[in-house]
Design a protein around this motif. Structure first.
Motif, PDB file in Angstrom:
ATOM      1  N   THR A  14      43.399  33.688  38.277  1.00 26.51           N
ATOM      2  CA  THR A  14      44.841  33.776  38.134  1.00 26.51           C
ATOM      3  C   THR A  14      45.169  35.115  37.474  1.00 26.51           C
ATOM      4  O   THR A  14      44.672  35.422  36.389  1.00 26.51           O
ATOM      5  N   ILE A  15      45.972  35.904  38.171  1.00 27.24           N
ATOM      6  CA  ILE A  15      46.388  37.212  37.667  1.00 27.24           C
ATOM      7  C   ILE A  15      47.913  37.244  37.700  1.00 27.24           C
ATOM      8  O   ILE A  15      48.502  36.981  38.748  1.00 27.24           O
ATOM      9  N   PRO A  16      48.577  37.532  36.595  1.00 26.80           N
ATOM     10  CA  PRO A  16      50.041  37.588  36.607  1.00 26.80           C
ATOM     11  C   PRO A  16      50.559  38.628  37.598  1.00 26.80           C
ATOM     12  O   PRO A  16      50.023  39.738  37.692  1.00 26.80           O
ATOM     13  N   ASN A  17      51.571  38.253  38.373  1.00 29.22           N
ATOM     14  CA  ASN A  17      52.151  39.167  39.365  1.00 29.22           C
ATOM     15  C   ASN A  17      52.677  40.441  38.728  1.00 29.22           C
ATOM     16  O   ASN A  17      52.630  41.506  39.323  1.00 29.22           O
ATOM     17  N   GLY A  18      53.181  40.342  37.508  1.00 31.68           N
ATOM     18  CA  GLY A  18      53.712  41.514  36.816  1.00 31.68           C
ATOM     19  C   GLY A  18      52.661  42.571  36.551  1.00 31.68           C
ATOM     20  O   GLY A  18      52.962  43.760  36.464  1.00 31.68           O
ATOM     21  N   VAL A  19      51.409  42.154  36.430  1.00 30.79           N
ATOM     22  CA  VAL A  19      50.321  43.103  36.210  1.00 30.79           C
ATOM     23  C   VAL A  19      50.028  43.872  37.489  1.00 30.79           C
ATOM     24  O   VAL A  19      49.695  45.055  37.458  1.00 30.79           O
ATOM     25  N   ILE A  20      50.157  43.207  38.631  1.00 26.53           N
ATOM     26  CA  ILE A  20      49.815  43.816  39.916  1.00 26.53           C
ATOM     27  C   ILE A  20      50.987  44.576  40.518  1.00 26.53           C
ATOM     28  O   ILE A  20      50.835  45.701  40.992  1.00 26.53           O
ATOM     29  N   PHE A  21      52.162  43.960  40.523  1.00 22.91           N
ATOM     30  CA  PHE A  21      53.308  44.524  41.232  1.00 22.91           C
ATOM     31  C   PHE A  21      54.212  45.325  40.300  1.00 22.91           C
ATOM     32  O   PHE A  21      55.306  44.919  39.950  1.00 22.91           O
ATOM     33  N   ASN A  22      53.723  46.489  39.876  1.00 23.64           N
ATOM     34  CA  ASN A  22      54.518  47.411  39.079  1.00 23.64           C
ATOM     35  C   ASN A  22      54.186  48.837  39.509  1.00 23.64           C
ATOM     36  O   ASN A  22      53.361  49.049  40.397  1.00 23.64           O
ATOM     37  N   LYS A  23      54.796  49.808  38.902  1.00 27.48           N
ATOM     38  CA  LYS A  23      54.581  51.203  39.315  1.00 27.48           C
ATOM     39  C   LYS A  23      53.134  51.644  39.111  1.00 27.48           C
ATOM     40  O   LYS A  23      52.572  52.344  39.955  1.00 27.48           O
ATOM     41  N   GLY A  52      50.476  49.720  39.187  1.00 30.73           N
ATOM     42  CA  GLY A  52      49.694  49.080  40.243  1.00 30.73           C
ATOM     43  C   GLY A  52      49.852  49.791  41.573  1.00 30.73           C
ATOM     44  O   GLY A  52      48.886  49.951  42.324  1.00 30.73           O
ATOM     45  N   ALA A  53      51.065  50.233  41.864  1.00 28.28           N
ATOM     46  CA  ALA A  53      51.315  50.964  43.110  1.00 28.28           C
ATOM     47  C   ALA A  53      50.584  52.305  43.107  1.00 28.28           C
ATOM     48  O   ALA A  53      50.022  52.712  44.129  1.00 28.28           O
ATOM     49  N   MET A  54      50.566  52.986  41.963  1.00 23.26           N
ATOM     50  CA  MET A  54      49.857  54.264  41.876  1.00 23.26           C
ATOM     51  C   MET A  54      48.355  54.082  42.075  1.00 23.26           C
ATOM     52  O   MET A  54      47.714  54.842  42.801  1.00 23.26           O
ATOM     53  N   ILE A  55      47.799  53.064  41.438  1.00 24.98           N
ATOM     54  CA  ILE A  55      46.363  52.804  41.566  1.00 24.98           C
ATOM     55  C   ILE A  55      46.014  52.422  42.997  1.00 24.98           C
ATOM     56  O   ILE A  55      45.057  52.927  43.576  1.00 24.98           O
ATOM     57  N   ALA A  56      46.808  51.521  43.580  1.00 31.77           N
ATOM     58  CA  ALA A  56      46.563  51.110  44.964  1.00 31.77           C
ATOM     59  C   ALA A  56      46.693  52.293  45.917  1.00 31.77           C
ATOM     60  O   ALA A  56      45.904  52.431  46.853  1.00 31.77           O
ATOM     61  N   GLY A  57      47.669  53.146  45.683  1.00 26.71           N
ATOM     62  CA  GLY A  57      47.852  54.334  46.512  1.00 26.71           C
ATOM     63  C   GLY A  57      46.646  55.253  46.451  1.00 26.71           C
ATOM     64  O   GLY A  57      46.196  55.782  47.471  1.00 26.71           O
ATOM     65  N   ARG A  58      46.115  55.431  45.262  1.00 25.01           N
ATOM     66  CA  ARG A  58      44.939  56.285  45.095  1.00 25.01           C
ATOM     67  C   ARG A  58      43.720  55.677  45.798  1.00 25.01           C
ATOM     68  O   ARG A  58      42.956  56.377  46.464  1.00 25.01           O
TER      69      ARG A  58
END
Length: 84
Positions: A17-26, A28-34
């Motif tokens: 279980t991972i809180p959505n707020g940890v994943i879906f933020n700026k 998280g978007a930067m890390i995923a983009g990289r």
């Protein structure tokens, strides 16, 4: 985000279980983009598009509630479910 993995051969199931707020933020978007940039031949999605996608997923979950993103069951009893 909830991730549930079941294998009949194993004694224990895997539940994360991972809180959505940890994943879906700026961040998280930067890390995923990289990660996408480093692991793909073509740049298929920009960081701005990824930020927008994460913002829309967050809005959707807030408006309509949680939903299954991935739901896979195999014939031999293996099971994978990712819920947002």
């Amino acid at each position: 985000m909830k991730i549930y993995i079941h294998e009949p051969e194993e004694e224990k199931d895997i539940r994360l279980t991972i809180p959505n707020g940890v994943i879906f933020n700026k961040l998280g978007a930067m890390i995923a983009g990289r990660v996408i940039e480093e692991n793909t031949q073509e740049n298929t999605i920009t960081k701005e598009q990824l930020k927008r996608l994460m913002k829309e997923i967050k809005r959707y979950v807030k408006q309509f509630g949680h939903f299954d993103l991935v739901h896979i069951e195999t014939s031999d009893g293996n099971f994978l479910k990712i819920c947002l």
